[in-house]
Design a protein around this motif. Sequence first.
Motif, PDB file in Angstrom:
ATOM      1  N   SER A  40       0.775  -1.221  -0.036  1.00 47.57           N
ATOM      2  CA  SER A  40       0.270  -0.164  -0.121  1.00 47.57           C
ATOM      3  C   SER A  40       0.943   1.315  -0.023  1.00 47.57           C
ATOM      4  O   SER A  40       0.588   2.388  -0.778  1.00 47.57           O
ATOM      5  CB  SER A  40      -1.002   0.081   1.222  1.00 47.57           C
ATOM      6  OG  SER A  40      -0.216   0.044   2.426  1.00 47.57           O
ATOM      7  N   ASN A  41       1.904   1.281   0.814  1.00 49.97           N
ATOM      8  CA  ASN A  41       2.687   2.530   0.804  1.00 49.97           C
ATOM      9  C   ASN A  41       3.417   2.704  -0.612  1.00 49.97           C
ATOM     10  O   ASN A  41       3.719   3.958  -0.832  1.00 49.97           O
ATOM     11  CB  ASN A  41       3.625   2.660   2.070  1.00 49.97           C
ATOM     12  CG  ASN A  41       2.959   2.988   3.334  1.00 49.97           C
ATOM     13  OD1 ASN A  41       1.668   3.066   3.259  1.00 49.97           O
ATOM     14  ND2 ASN A  41       3.521   2.928   4.486  1.00 49.97           N
ATOM     15  N   THR A  42       3.983   1.594  -1.067  1.00 52.52           N
ATOM     16  CA  THR A  42       4.620   1.717  -2.536  1.00 52.52           C
ATOM     17  C   THR A  42       3.571   2.369  -3.434  1.00 52.52           C
ATOM     18  O   THR A  42       3.916   3.101  -4.305  1.00 52.52           O
ATOM     19  CB  THR A  42       5.208   0.207  -2.517  1.00 52.52           C
ATOM     20  OG1 THR A  42       5.815  -0.090  -1.864  1.00 52.52           O
ATOM     21  CG2 THR A  42       5.710   0.581  -4.090  1.00 52.52           C
ATOM     22  N   ILE A  43       2.427   1.886  -3.347  1.00 55.84           N
ATOM     23  CA  ILE A  43       1.270   2.383  -4.139  1.00 55.84           C
ATOM     24  C   ILE A  43       1.137   3.738  -3.968  1.00 55.84           C
ATOM     25  O   ILE A  43       0.854   4.546  -5.221  1.00 55.84           O
ATOM     26  CB  ILE A  43      -0.110   1.570  -4.038  1.00 55.84           C
ATOM     27  CG1 ILE A  43       0.066   0.058  -4.495  1.00 55.84           C
ATOM     28  CG2 ILE A  43      -1.069   2.146  -4.864  1.00 55.84           C
ATOM     29  CD1 ILE A  43      -1.133  -0.773  -4.078  1.00 55.84           C
ATOM     30  N   LEU A  44       1.137   4.305  -2.759  1.00 56.42           N
ATOM     31  CA  LEU A  44       0.938   5.801  -2.857  1.00 56.42           C
ATOM     32  C   LEU A  44       1.927   6.563  -3.279  1.00 56.42           C
ATOM     33  O   LEU A  44       1.777   7.643  -3.931  1.00 56.42           O
ATOM     34  CB  LEU A  44       0.833   6.053  -0.946  1.00 56.42           C
ATOM     35  CG  LEU A  44      -0.324   5.367  -0.068  1.00 56.42           C
ATOM     36  CD1 LEU A  44      -0.232   6.228   1.025  1.00 56.42           C
ATOM     37  CD2 LEU A  44      -1.594   5.608  -0.760  1.00 56.42           C
ATOM     38  N   ARG A  45       3.365   6.126  -3.172  1.00 54.42           N
ATOM     39  CA  ARG A  45       4.411   6.877  -3.776  1.00 54.42           C
ATOM     40  C   ARG A  45       4.304   6.775  -5.097  1.00 54.42           C
ATOM     41  O   ARG A  45       4.483   7.885  -5.763  1.00 54.42           O
ATOM     42  CB  ARG A  45       5.742   6.160  -3.174  1.00 54.42           C
ATOM     43  CG  ARG A  45       5.903   6.186  -1.794  1.00 54.42           C
ATOM     44  CD  ARG A  45       7.340   5.630  -1.304  1.00 54.42           C
ATOM     45  NE  ARG A  45       7.633   5.819   0.043  1.00 54.42           N
ATOM     46  CZ  ARG A  45       7.427   4.630   1.007  1.00 54.42           C
ATOM     47  NH1 ARG A  45       7.104   3.613   0.475  1.00 54.42           N
ATOM     48  NH2 ARG A  45       7.661   5.175   2.211  1.00 54.42           N
ATOM     49  N   TYR A  46       4.040   5.676  -5.852  1.00 58.07           N
ATOM     50  CA  TYR A  46       3.699   5.569  -7.135  1.00 58.07           C
ATOM     51  C   TYR A  46       2.763   6.502  -7.837  1.00 58.07           C
ATOM     52  O   TYR A  46       3.064   7.372  -8.695  1.00 58.07           O
ATOM     53  CB  TYR A  46       3.502   4.207  -7.537  1.00 58.07           C
ATOM     54  CG  TYR A  46       2.873   4.002  -9.013  1.00 58.07           C
ATOM     55  CD1 TYR A  46       4.042   3.860 -10.048  1.00 58.07           C
ATOM     56  CD2 TYR A  46       1.734   3.711  -9.340  1.00 58.07           C
ATOM     57  CE1 TYR A  46       3.468   3.804 -11.442  1.00 58.07           C
ATOM     58  CE2 TYR A  46       1.154   3.618 -10.531  1.00 58.07           C
ATOM     59  CZ  TYR A  46       2.260   3.777 -11.742  1.00 58.07           C
ATOM     60  OH  TYR A  46       1.799   3.697 -13.072  1.00 58.07           O
ATOM     61  N   LEU A  47       1.647   6.448  -6.999  1.00 59.06           N
ATOM     62  CA  LEU A  47       0.440   7.416  -7.571  1.00 59.06           C
ATOM     63  C   LEU A  47       1.027   9.128  -7.580  1.00 59.06           C
ATOM     64  O   LEU A  47       0.655   9.837  -8.418  1.00 59.06           O
ATOM     65  CB  LEU A  47      -0.706   7.246  -6.777  1.00 59.06           C
ATOM     66  CG  LEU A  47      -1.572   5.758  -6.964  1.00 59.06           C
ATOM     67  CD1 LEU A  47      -2.623   5.723  -6.044  1.00 59.06           C
ATOM     68  CD2 LEU A  47      -1.986   5.657  -8.295  1.00 59.06           C
ATOM     69  N   ALA A  48       1.678   9.248  -6.450  1.00 57.40           N
ATOM     70  CA  ALA A  48       1.970  10.694  -6.349  1.00 57.40           C
ATOM     71  C   ALA A  48       3.147  11.023  -7.225  1.00 57.40           C
ATOM     72  O   ALA A  48       3.110  12.129  -8.066  1.00 57.40           O
ATOM     73  CB  ALA A  48       2.580  10.778  -4.955  1.00 57.40           C
ATOM     74  N   ASN A  49       4.179   9.958  -7.483  1.00 58.43           N
ATOM     75  CA  ASN A  49       5.033  10.255  -8.598  1.00 58.43           C
ATOM     76  C   ASN A  49       4.498  10.326  -9.978  1.00 58.43           C
ATOM     77  O   ASN A  49       4.913  11.118 -10.947  1.00 58.43           O
ATOM     78  CB  ASN A  49       6.190   9.162  -8.520  1.00 58.43           C
ATOM     79  CG  ASN A  49       7.234   9.203  -7.424  1.00 58.43           C
ATOM     80  OD1 ASN A  49       7.422  10.425  -6.911  1.00 58.43           O
ATOM     81  ND2 ASN A  49       7.580   8.070  -6.835  1.00 58.43           N
ATOM     82  N   ARG A  50       3.546   9.440 -10.305  1.00 61.81           N
ATOM     83  CA  ARG A  50       3.190   9.391 -11.671  1.00 61.81           C
ATOM     84  C   ARG A  50       2.064  10.524 -12.090  1.00 61.81           C
ATOM     85  O   ARG A  50       1.908  11.032 -13.133  1.00 61.81           O
ATOM     86  CB  ARG A  50       2.493   7.980 -11.910  1.00 61.81           C
ATOM     87  CG  ARG A  50       1.927   7.577 -13.188  1.00 61.81           C
ATOM     88  CD  ARG A  50       1.816   6.354 -13.404  1.00 61.81           C
ATOM     89  NE  ARG A  50       0.747   6.031 -14.802  1.00 61.81           N
ATOM     90  CZ  ARG A  50       1.439   6.180 -16.039  1.00 61.81           C
ATOM     91  NH1 ARG A  50       2.663   6.544 -16.010  1.00 61.81           N
ATOM     92  NH2 ARG A  50       0.640   5.927 -17.029  1.00 61.81           N
ATOM     93  N   HIS A  51       1.395  10.790 -11.131  1.00 65.21           N
ATOM     94  CA  HIS A  51       0.168  11.900 -11.554  1.00 65.21           C
ATOM     95  C   HIS A  51       0.107  13.111 -10.637  1.00 65.21           C
ATOM     96  O   HIS A  51      -0.448  13.670 -10.414  1.00 65.21           O
ATOM     97  CB  HIS A  51      -1.027  10.902 -10.818  1.00 65.21           C
ATOM     98  CG  HIS A  51      -1.501   9.719 -11.631  1.00 65.21           C
ATOM     99  ND1 HIS A  51      -1.868   9.836 -12.943  1.00 65.21           N
ATOM    100  CD2 HIS A  51      -1.240   8.654 -11.105  1.00 65.21           C
ATOM    101  CE1 HIS A  51      -2.125   8.449 -13.103  1.00 65.21           C
ATOM    102  NE2 HIS A  51      -1.546   7.436 -12.300  1.00 65.21           N
ATOM    103  N   GLY A  52       1.546  13.693 -10.550  1.00 59.36           N
ATOM    104  CA  GLY A  52       1.709  14.978 -10.136  1.00 59.36           C
ATOM    105  C   GLY A  52       1.340  15.527  -8.622  1.00 59.36           C
ATOM    106  O   GLY A  52       0.887  16.391  -8.504  1.00 59.36           O
TER     107      GLY A  52
END
Length: 206
Positions: free
Chosen positions: A66-78
Amino acid sequence: MLKILGKRSSINVRKVLWACAELGLPFQQEDWGNGFRDVTEDAFRALNPNAMVPVLIDGDFVLWESNTILRYLANRHGGAALYPQDAMARARVDQWMDWQASDLNRAWSYAFMALARHSPEHADAAEVQRSLQAWHRFMRVLDGRLVETGAYAAGDAFSLADIAIGLSVHRWYQTPFEHARLEAVDGYYRRIKQRNAFITHCIGVP
């Protein structure tokens, strides 16, 4: 469109739903886990061999933790407002996210399962007390941090760390036991509860 696999009662699934709402990302959510589709099915294990939720599917890209997903979403989507680019500011967010996933969650797990979920596998009274003691200890750590910042876990601005920690704080207040008085945490929880994304995806589920 993003697809999120996992039931909404899962605290880790709600992290991802909350993050998507903060970032304004449309998504489809499918219920997987106890009471819904079986995560031990071959189709699910092909996505996450750990047979755990959540799983994020973004086109051909599959991600779990879950925390990796949060980082990915923030990195990918501004999502720089939630996950800053500056190395020191980002490290502070990472520090508190990792603390939530390891120290804080490990502390409350047994007590929550016993007192809120009424799990027959978590019925040892001595273990419940040990869990509560550890939970109180780490919540005091958080209270001290919030006294320092006067606002949020990583500093004066809301960040990914507060999505992870905010849900654990919500679980603290929603679990029936005698809580220590933590004024900074109380104020933090009031701020968290005012966020529209929290109201939409987190209120009412411990």
